[in-house]
Motif scaffolding. Structure first.
Motif, PDB file in Angstrom:
ATOM      1  N   UNK A   1       0.942  -1.062  -0.151  1.00 23.34           N
ATOM      2  CA  UNK A   1      -0.309  -0.111  -0.361  1.00 23.34           C
ATOM      3  C   UNK A   1       1.103   1.218   0.229  1.00 23.34           C
ATOM      4  N   UNK A   2       1.465   1.406   0.069  1.00 24.36           N
ATOM      5  CA  UNK A   2       3.443   1.943   0.703  1.00 24.36           C
ATOM      6  C   UNK A   2       3.159   2.818  -0.715  1.00 24.36           C
ATOM      7  N   UNK A   3       4.129   1.884  -2.134  1.00 24.75           N
ATOM      8  CA  UNK A   3       3.727   2.339  -3.172  1.00 24.75           C
ATOM      9  C   UNK A   3       3.139   3.022  -4.001  1.00 24.75           C
ATOM     10  N   UNK A   4       1.766   1.759  -3.380  1.00 29.77           N
ATOM     11  CA  UNK A   4       0.307   3.206  -4.349  1.00 29.77           C
ATOM     12  C   UNK A   4       0.128   4.364  -3.352  1.00 29.77           C
ATOM     13  N   UNK A   5       0.537   4.566  -2.290  1.00 29.33           N
ATOM     14  CA  UNK A   5       0.187   5.795  -1.860  1.00 29.33           C
ATOM     15  C   UNK A   5       1.021   6.686  -2.293  1.00 29.33           C
ATOM     16  N   UNK A   6       2.610   5.948  -2.484  1.00 26.42           N
ATOM     17  CA  UNK A   6       3.932   7.969  -2.719  1.00 26.42           C
ATOM     18  C   UNK A   6       4.736   6.403  -4.051  1.00 26.42           C
ATOM     19  N   UNK A   7       3.919   6.207  -5.153  1.00 27.75           N
ATOM     20  CA  UNK A   7       4.476   5.766  -6.685  1.00 27.75           C
ATOM     21  C   UNK A   7       5.913   6.684  -6.662  1.00 27.75           C
ATOM     22  N   UNK A   8       6.504   7.711  -6.479  1.00 29.04           N
ATOM     23  CA  UNK A   8       7.613   8.342  -7.312  1.00 29.04           C
ATOM     24  C   UNK A   8       8.603   8.252  -5.822  1.00 29.04           C
ATOM     25  N   UNK A   9       8.037   8.217  -4.875  1.00 28.55           N
ATOM     26  CA  UNK A   9       8.851   8.961  -3.498  1.00 28.55           C
ATOM     27  C   UNK A   9       9.596   7.237  -2.804  1.00 28.55           C
ATOM     28  N   UNK A  10       8.186   6.315  -2.766  1.00 30.54           N
ATOM     29  CA  UNK A  10       8.833   4.971  -1.558  1.00 30.54           C
ATOM     30  C   UNK A  10       9.969   3.977  -2.062  1.00 30.54           C
ATOM     31  N   UNK A  11      10.997   3.699  -1.731  1.00 32.14           N
ATOM     32  CA  UNK A  11      11.566   2.874  -2.347  1.00 32.14           C
ATOM     33  C   UNK A  11      11.877   1.849  -1.406  1.00 32.14           C
ATOM     34  N   UNK A  12      11.828   0.198  -2.289  1.00 35.42           N
ATOM     35  CA  UNK A  12      12.719  -0.464  -0.618  1.00 35.42           C
ATOM     36  C   UNK A  12      14.307  -1.216  -1.095  1.00 35.42           C
ATOM     37  N   UNK A  13      15.290  -0.742  -0.591  1.00 33.28           N
ATOM     38  CA  UNK A  13      16.309  -0.720  -1.377  1.00 33.28           C
ATOM     39  C   UNK A  13      17.058  -2.708  -0.677  1.00 33.28           C
ATOM     40  N   UNK A  14      17.080  -3.444  -1.730  1.00 37.08           N
ATOM     41  CA  UNK A  14      17.314  -4.835  -0.807  1.00 37.08           C
ATOM     42  C   UNK A  14      18.402  -5.007  -0.445  1.00 37.08           C
ATOM     43  N   UNK A  15      19.381  -5.210   0.627  1.00 37.13           N
ATOM     44  CA  UNK A  15      20.210  -5.545   0.591  1.00 37.13           C
ATOM     45  C   UNK A  15      21.224  -6.959   0.929  1.00 37.13           C
ATOM     46  N   UNK A  16      22.196  -7.823   0.982  1.00 38.71           N
ATOM     47  CA  UNK A  16      22.230  -8.689   1.300  1.00 38.71           C
ATOM     48  C   UNK A  16      21.769  -9.091   2.461  1.00 38.71           C
ATOM     49  N   UNK A  17      21.393 -10.188   3.574  1.00 36.46           N
ATOM     50  CA  UNK A  17      21.226 -10.745   3.920  1.00 36.46           C
ATOM     51  C   UNK A  17      21.759 -10.980   5.147  1.00 36.46           C
ATOM     52  N   UNK A  18      22.084 -10.528   6.563  1.00 38.12           N
ATOM     53  CA  UNK A  18      23.469 -10.572   7.424  1.00 38.12           C
ATOM     54  C   UNK A  18      22.349 -11.590   8.846  1.00 38.12           C
ATOM     55  N   UNK A  19      22.872 -12.223   9.888  1.00 38.36           N
ATOM     56  CA  UNK A  19      22.065 -12.984  10.990  1.00 38.36           C
ATOM     57  C   UNK A  19      22.976 -11.895  12.124  1.00 38.36           C
ATOM     58  N   UNK A  20      22.577 -10.984  12.227  1.00 35.46           N
ATOM     59  CA  UNK A  20      23.998 -10.357  12.942  1.00 35.46           C
ATOM     60  C   UNK A  20      23.373 -10.502  14.790  1.00 35.46           C
ATOM     61  N   UNK A  21      22.261 -11.113  15.000  1.00 32.17           N
ATOM     62  CA  UNK A  21      22.079 -10.967  16.585  1.00 32.17           C
ATOM     63  C   UNK A  21      22.692 -12.052  17.551  1.00 32.17           C
ATOM     64  N   UNK A  22      22.831 -11.887  18.248  1.00 31.65           N
ATOM     65  CA  UNK A  22      22.438 -13.340  19.510  1.00 31.65           C
ATOM     66  C   UNK A  22      22.846 -12.197  20.904  1.00 31.65           C
ATOM     67  N   UNK A  23      22.566 -13.479  21.826  1.00 32.05           N
ATOM     68  CA  UNK A  23      22.259 -12.564  23.191  1.00 32.05           C
ATOM     69  C   UNK A  23      23.148 -12.884  24.358  1.00 32.05           C
ATOM     70  N   UNK A  24      24.020 -12.419  25.583  1.00 37.08           N
ATOM     71  CA  UNK A  24      24.885 -12.900  26.433  1.00 37.08           C
ATOM     72  C   UNK A  24      24.274 -14.245  26.927  1.00 37.08           C
TER      73      UNK A  24
END
Length: 455
Positions: free
Chosen positions: A104-127
């Motif tokens: 819906x965001x692409x329909x609402x803002x067709x000229x400006x909304x975009x999603x740049x997709x980068x390589x995926x990195x599973x960065x998280x862990x916990x103590x």
């Protein structure tokens, strides 16, 4: 993807239809999967079939990058370029990995909304200590009071191997946020032309593990304490909100107080819950929109739809850069999407439908929750007519030096009015998030509000 969802809806996940009062912890055999086929927090350890989602290999080390004198972290992926960018012109090609709200965001803002997709990195862990508590939770933690509370719960993430939608939501609500934290952040609610007046907030969170005088016998039903002080603009400065968040909000509802600097008085604030108005939000978010979603889940029926692959905001180090000004980020209609980073990750899809006996401005919510952190990444909100109304995206980063996943900026887009709210920016502030602070329960009493509200 439909076949994948159907498979996940079968077998164990079919238990989502069982009443929460009879939900039980998983077996020791299932819990043994944590750290083997599953990560220590319950995500699938393996990557996906084509390798676009990598296997989890322990997350980023604590020395993955430098920290500047204000505590801002270096971007470990600063040299990466987008694999591709989704625009209104090519969005049909990628729609099976986007939420209805993102489409819906692409329909609402067709000229400006975009999603740049980068390589995926599973960065998280916990103590390690937190991970040990999560593994213990798998066989001991249980829902009580119809799913509105927990028992036999330690520290974070009670249900690393969830059996229903409500357990997934409790994982988001109780996820690890460093034990305690202090942050100086900005909230904006731009007009449709992009003009805005920032509201400056000082937030303090304290979980029981960070309290010097915590007594389980007295405070055993406390999930965390939260204090929020408005520091600017001057018309709001000095107002303070205090919340005692409870684990079982049926047994003991959330306690909240507000100190009004103009009146110099403390009063109870029962409206700080559910769809009560968010602080200085110009009507653009509810109380339970903070942290993407918070509070008692009792007004909704929760259904676990399944698991799917999705493009979600992730590793938002560039968006958090101290080199940016707020004017660089805040634009008309939405934040500057050229500063964002999206990656392909697996998410839990949970649908919340308002009970017929309850009231809320959101009649339905679709949650998409990251498997590696249990943080809500995207939430679509529907009104009472069934119309898509608001779209929330959380641009998250992993604070690798402290082993804490959290949000950089939370956005909530009203696709009907064309306005939005962005919360959490700190680029121009004197400090980044501070973790590991020591508090006492006296720091979070109504009597302490007057001191916190001094202008």
């Amino acid at each position: 993807m439909k076949a994948q969802k159907a498979l996940l809806q079968s077998g164990l996940l079919a238990l989502s239809l069982i009443a929460s009062s009879v939900m039980a912890a998983v077996s020791a055999g299932d819990a043994a999967k944590l750290g083997t086929t599953l990560t220590p927090v319950g995500a699938e350890k393996a990557g996906n079939a084509d390798g676009s989602i990598p296997a989890w290999n322990g997350g980023l080390p604590t020395n993955a990058g430098a920290s500047d004198d204000r505590g801002f972290l270096a971007d470990p992926f600063a040299n990466e370029k987008p694999l591709f960018t989704i625009t209104a012109q090519n969005v049909e090609q990628y729609k099976d990995k986007l939420s209805p709200g993102q489409l819906a965001m692409f329909k609402r803002y067709p000229q400006t909304f975009r999603i740049p997709v980068y390589p995926s990195h599973r960065t998280a862990t916990l103590p390690n200590g937190v991970l040990a508590d999560i593994k213990a939770n798998a066989t001991t933690a249980r829902l009580v009071q119809g799913g509105n509370g927990l028992e036999n719960f330690k520290t974070a993430i009670p249900f690393p191997i969830p059996q229903n939608g409500l357990e997934v939501i409790w994982n988001h609500i109780t996820r690890y946020r460093g034990g305690s934290a202090k942050r100086l952040v900005v909230q904006v609610t731009p007009q449709t032309n992009g003009s805005y007046s920032p509201v400056y907030l000082q937030d303090e969170f304290a979980f029981p593990s960070s309290l010097s005088d915590y007594d389980p016998g007295k405070q055993g039903n406390i999930l965390f304490y939260f204090k929020q002080r408005v520091t600017a603009p001057s018309r709001l400065a000095g107002n303070v909100l205090l919340v005692h968040e409870t684990l079982d909000q049926v047994k003991e509802p959330r306690l909240a107080w507000i100190y009004n600097a103009g009146q110099r008085r403390v009063r109870r604030a029962p409206q700080v819950s559910y769809d009560g108005p968010g602080t200085a939000a110009d009507g653009l978010r509810t109380s339970d929109n903070l942290d993407m979603y918070n509070g008692a889940p009792d007004r909704y029926d929760w259904q676990l739809v399944g698991k799917q692959e999705m493009y979600i905001p992730y590793n938002a180090y560039a968006l958090d850069s101290p080199k940016l000004k707020y004017d660089d980020i805040v634009k008309a209609g939405h934040i500057n999407q050229d500063l964002t980073r999206y990656e392909l990750h697996r998410v839990w899809h949970v649908t919340a439908t308002l009970k017929s006996s309850e009231r809320h401005i959101y009649a339905k919510r679709d949650f998409f929750i990251d498997e590696d952190t249990w943080q809500a990444a995207v939430i679509d909100h529907y009104d009472g007519r069934g119309q898509l109304w608001r779209v929330a995206e959380a641009h998250a980063q992993y604070y690798y030096d402290k082993q804490v996943p959290w949000y950089t900026v939370e956005t909530l887009y009203d696709i009907i009015s064309g306005r939005y709210l962005a919360l959490g920016m700190k680029n121009q502030e004197k400090r980044a998030y501070e973790f590991g602070l020591k508090y006492s329960t006296a720091d979070f009493t109504p009597a302490a509000l007057r001191q916190a509200g001094v202008r």
